[in-house]
Design an enzyme around this catalytic site. Structure first.
Site, PDB file in Angstrom:
ATOM      1  N   GLY A  35      -5.291   1.125   4.940  1.00  0.00           N
ATOM      2  CA  GLY A  35      -4.551  -0.061   4.512  1.00  0.00           C
ATOM      3  C   GLY A  35      -5.236  -1.349   4.911  1.00  0.00           C
ATOM      4  O   GLY A  35      -5.170  -2.356   4.182  1.00  0.00           O
ATOM      5  N   ASP A  36      -5.928  -1.328   6.040  1.00  0.00           N
ATOM      6  CA  ASP A  36      -6.681  -2.505   6.481  1.00  0.00           C
ATOM      7  C   ASP A  36      -7.873  -2.749   5.565  1.00  0.00           C
ATOM      8  O   ASP A  36      -8.201  -3.894   5.234  1.00  0.00           O
ATOM      9  CB  ASP A  36      -7.140  -2.324   7.925  1.00  0.00           C
ATOM     10  CG  ASP A  36      -5.999  -1.959   8.857  1.00  0.00           C
ATOM     11  OD1 ASP A  36      -4.891  -2.472   8.646  1.00  0.00           O
ATOM     12  OD2 ASP A  36      -6.216  -1.155   9.787  1.00  0.00           O
ATOM     13  N   GLY A  67      -0.280   4.667   0.043  1.00  0.00           N
ATOM     14  CA  GLY A  67      -0.982   5.903   0.371  1.00  0.00           C
ATOM     15  C   GLY A  67      -1.680   6.487  -0.836  1.00  0.00           C
ATOM     16  O   GLY A  67      -2.394   5.795  -1.555  1.00  0.00           O
ATOM     17  N   GLY A 106      -1.795   4.753  -4.330  1.00  0.00           N
ATOM     18  CA  GLY A 106      -2.496   3.500  -4.572  1.00  0.00           C
ATOM     19  C   GLY A 106      -1.797   2.296  -3.988  1.00  0.00           C
ATOM     20  O   GLY A 106      -1.334   2.322  -2.845  1.00  0.00           O
ATOM     21  N   SER A 155       0.848  -1.192   0.000  1.00  0.00           N
ATOM     22  CA  SER A 155       0.000   0.000   0.000  1.00  0.00           C
ATOM     23  C   SER A 155       0.882   1.240   0.000  1.00  0.00           C
ATOM     24  O   SER A 155       1.828   1.347   0.774  1.00  0.00           O
ATOM     25  CB  SER A 155      -0.942  -0.009   1.208  1.00  0.00           C
ATOM     26  OG  SER A 155      -0.217  -0.114   2.419  1.00  0.00           O
TER      27      SER A 155
END
Length: 311
Positions: free
Chosen positions: A250-251, A222, A225, A220
């Protein structure tokens, strides 16, 4: 069915302020309270989108009781592992431009017996589970190899393991060769031991992790993408977002990727859509179906190798 194990869960309070000034008195414009920890967030996102999730958490104290109550309210099946220490509380301060300041407690120390009980609870509740998500930081007392040991013990059952953690725990888990790891940019930099300034650097670092036997790396990035690297290829995807809070994005990305089969570019697109949706929501709110806009995701099957991601 997905099972998540969060060794260091939390009760998360997010406060929105007009401006954060060191040493000043602040009055929160809005306050949000959510059950927290990476694995817990993944479970919340999955359940909001119609998947079944079972969350294994060590809990103690009044905050632990509150955590379990909130998880039940979210329709998540909870496997409670009793612990003597209090569940930690985290505070996030968010400014209007989506700048996030976090104050995270370390978490209560787990005893050897509590660590063993947590491990046994995971292995005992694998019936019908397709994926195990081992996610988040490890509290004091838990060895760096904890997630790696779980990978070794779960593998014979046929369930696949995704790991989302950082530092020595991530390196140990990588050497156990789980099916998937999901580092963010900082975690991937630390694991690679070098700066990552372009998409090429990200892909090279991901391939270094795959050399240990990891099947796929979902990185990930930020606002840039995410990148997926697996045995079939390399893909980059991104989506526009109106940032409000990046906590838990991110989760949500990982949950979306798993919900869509955890394979290839189609799953990456869904994951990025979930992550972008989470960024636009307050606190650590997980997106529901009405928040997710898959059609807005742009998929790049040919990575723009020299594109910078440190800006």
């Amino acid at each position: 069915m997905f099972l998540t194990v969060t060794a260091n869960p939390s009760v998360d309070r997010t406060v929105e302020v007009e401006r954060l000034t060191r040493g000043a008195l602040h009055r929160g414009a809005r306050v949000y309270l959510h059950p927290g920890g990476k694995g817990v967030n993944v479970a919340r996102a999955l359940v909001r989108n119609g998947c079944k999730a079972r969350a294994v958490v060590p809990v103690g104290g009044t905050d632990g009781q509150q955590l379990v109550s909130m998880l039940v309210d979210h329709s998540i099946e909870v496997v409670r592992v009793p612990a003597r220490g209090q569940v930690r509380g985290n505070i996030t301060v968010v400014e209007p431009d989506a700048t996030v300041t976090k104050l995270n407690e370390a978490g209560a120390r787990l005893s050897t017996a509590e660590i063993q009980a947590l491990n046994e609870a995971v292995l005992k509740h694998l019936a019908g589970v397709d994926w195990v998500v081992a996610a988040g930081s490890l509290p004091p007392g838990v060895p760096d190899r904890f997630y790696a040991d779980l990978v070794h013990e779960i593998r014979p059952t046929g369930a696949q393991v995704a790991v989302d953690t950082s530092g020595p725990a991530l390196l140990a888990a990588v050497r156990a060769a789980p099916a998937l790891v999901k580092p963010n940019l900082d975690e991937l930099r630390e694991a690679a031991g070098c700066p990552l300034t372009t998409l090429r650097d990200v892909v090279v670092a991901a391939e270094q992790l795959r050399a240990y036997g990891v099947e796929a790396v979902l990185a990930s990035l930020g606002k840039h993408g995410a990148v997926l690297v697996d045995g079939a290829g390399v893909w980059h995807a991104e989506a526009p977002a109106q940032p409000r809070s990046s906590v838990g994005a991110g989760d949500a990305l990982l949950a979306g990727f798993l919900s869509a089969g955890a394979r290839g570019p189609d799953a990456l697109v869904v994951g990025v859509a979930w992550g972008a949706a989470a960024v636009s929501l307050p606190g650590s709110t997980m997106p529901g179906p009405h928040d997710v806009h898959v059609h807005q995701v742009v998929l790049h099957s040919e990575v723009a190798w020299n594109r910078r991601i440190d800006e």
